[in-house]
Design a protein around this motif. Structure first.
Motif, PDB file in Angstrom:
ATOM      1  N   PHE A  87      -0.727  -5.201  -6.499  1.00 29.52           N
ATOM      2  CA  PHE A  87       0.611  -4.603  -6.573  1.00 29.52           C
ATOM      3  C   PHE A  87       1.414  -4.803  -5.291  1.00 29.52           C
ATOM      4  O   PHE A  87       2.614  -4.536  -5.269  1.00 29.52           O
ATOM      5  CB  PHE A  87       0.511  -3.101  -6.896  1.00 29.52           C
ATOM      6  CG  PHE A  87      -0.260  -2.313  -5.863  1.00 29.52           C
ATOM      7  CD1 PHE A  87       0.376  -1.777  -4.749  1.00 29.52           C
ATOM      8  CD2 PHE A  87      -1.622  -2.111  -6.020  1.00 29.52           C
ATOM      9  CE1 PHE A  87      -0.334  -1.045  -3.810  1.00 29.52           C
ATOM     10  CE2 PHE A  87      -2.345  -1.382  -5.071  1.00 29.52           C
ATOM     11  CZ  PHE A  87      -1.696  -0.849  -3.969  1.00 29.52           C
ATOM     12  N   LEU A  88       0.750  -5.267  -4.213  1.00 32.42           N
ATOM     13  CA  LEU A  88       1.448  -5.527  -2.960  1.00 32.42           C
ATOM     14  C   LEU A  88       1.992  -6.949  -2.938  1.00 32.42           C
ATOM     15  O   LEU A  88       1.379  -7.866  -3.471  1.00 32.42           O
ATOM     16  CB  LEU A  88       0.505  -5.334  -1.765  1.00 32.42           C
ATOM     17  CG  LEU A  88       0.000  -3.926  -1.494  1.00 32.42           C
ATOM     18  CD1 LEU A  88      -0.985  -3.937  -0.323  1.00 32.42           C
ATOM     19  CD2 LEU A  88       1.168  -2.979  -1.193  1.00 32.42           C
ATOM     20  N   THR A  89       3.137  -7.129  -2.314  1.00 31.34           N
ATOM     21  CA  THR A  89       3.681  -8.473  -2.135  1.00 31.34           C
ATOM     22  C   THR A  89       3.176  -9.055  -0.826  1.00 31.34           C
ATOM     23  O   THR A  89       2.685  -8.329   0.052  1.00 31.34           O
ATOM     24  CB  THR A  89       5.217  -8.449  -2.103  1.00 31.34           C
ATOM     25  OG1 THR A  89       5.651  -7.765  -0.904  1.00 31.34           O
ATOM     26  CG2 THR A  89       5.787  -7.760  -3.323  1.00 31.34           C
ATOM     27  N   GLY A  90       3.320 -10.365  -0.692  1.00 33.47           N
ATOM     28  CA  GLY A  90       2.990 -10.995   0.582  1.00 33.47           C
ATOM     29  C   GLY A  90       3.846 -10.427   1.704  1.00 33.47           C
ATOM     30  O   GLY A  90       3.376 -10.260   2.839  1.00 33.47           O
ATOM     31  N   SER A  91       5.093 -10.106   1.402  1.00 31.56           N
ATOM     32  CA  SER A  91       5.990  -9.521   2.406  1.00 31.56           C
ATOM     33  C   SER A  91       5.491  -8.152   2.862  1.00 31.56           C
ATOM     34  O   SER A  91       5.567  -7.823   4.061  1.00 31.56           O
ATOM     35  CB  SER A  91       7.406  -9.383   1.829  1.00 31.56           C
ATOM     36  OG  SER A  91       7.944 -10.639   1.494  1.00 31.56           O
TER      37      SER A  91
END
Length: 208
Positions: A87-91
């Motif tokens: 659920f986390l983005t690379g950003s």
């Protein structure tokens, strides 16, 4: 002395994996070799502080068990097969690592560009291929002001452009005073010099 080991010993249950009384490593790029299951990743994870062990490890005088915060500020790690919460983005991860490692915005932007992840870094990591996750892991592994970077099988799943970016970044950081311990089944050809070699053999580490 850059990296020091004293009375290092690692067991899994009743099985001895690695044991050596003393080892000292100067500033350098080290290629850690050994058969599958010999203990290479165990050693890397011990230095990274991810698995418990007996004995002492210190980097530039900071002991992993006595100076945990200072130690983690100068030791970075990129694992062989990174897995991130989908659920986390690379950003999200880049911002987190930048904060924890005190990396400035310019360095973060430069690493994202160097490893070619700009086009998808805003996407959730659950959509990443193994190669995309690997490139993100490597970018995160260089953030901050480390004195030692641990790279476990950094070449797997990388395209040729990323391999060249990785080699160039390693050499640039090495010249700026960063040391490396790298495990790799593939030969890493650094133009101009060869890494020093460490061999995991018979549950010990041998400097070649």
């Amino acid at each position: 002395m850059m990296i020091q080991f004293k009375d290092y010993k690692k067991n899994y249950g009743n099985t001895l994996i690695l044991e050596f009384p003393v080892m000292e490593l100067e500033h350098n790029i080290y290629w850690l070799k050994g058969e599958n299951g010999s203990g290479k990743t165990t050693l890397i994870k011990s230095i990274a502080g991810l698995v418990p062990f007996e004995g002492e490890i210190s980097v530039e005088g900071f002991h992993i068990k006595k100076h945990r915060i200072q130690y983690r500020n100068i030791v970075n790690y990129a694992e062989a097969e990174p897995l991130y919460p989908g659920f986390l983005t690379g950003s999200d991860l880049a911002r987190f690592y930048a904060k924890v490692k005190s990396a400035d915005a310019g360095q973060v932007t430069s690493l994202i560009k160097a490893f070619g992840i700009s086009d998808y870094i805003a996407n959730k990591t659950g959509t990443y291929s193994s190669g995309m996750a690997k490139k993100l892991s490597l970018a995160l592994g260089f953030m901050g002001r480390p004195k030692l970077i641990l790279l476990d099988e950094p070449l797997i799943t990388l395209d040729q452009h990323s391999v060249e970016a990785l080699k160039n970044t390693i050499v640039e950081c090495y010249r700026a005073g960063v040391s490396f311990i790298i495990t790799s089944h593939q030969e890493i050809d650094f133009t101009g010099f060869s890494p020093s070699r460490l061999l995991v053999q018979d549950k010990k580490i041998v400097q070649l």
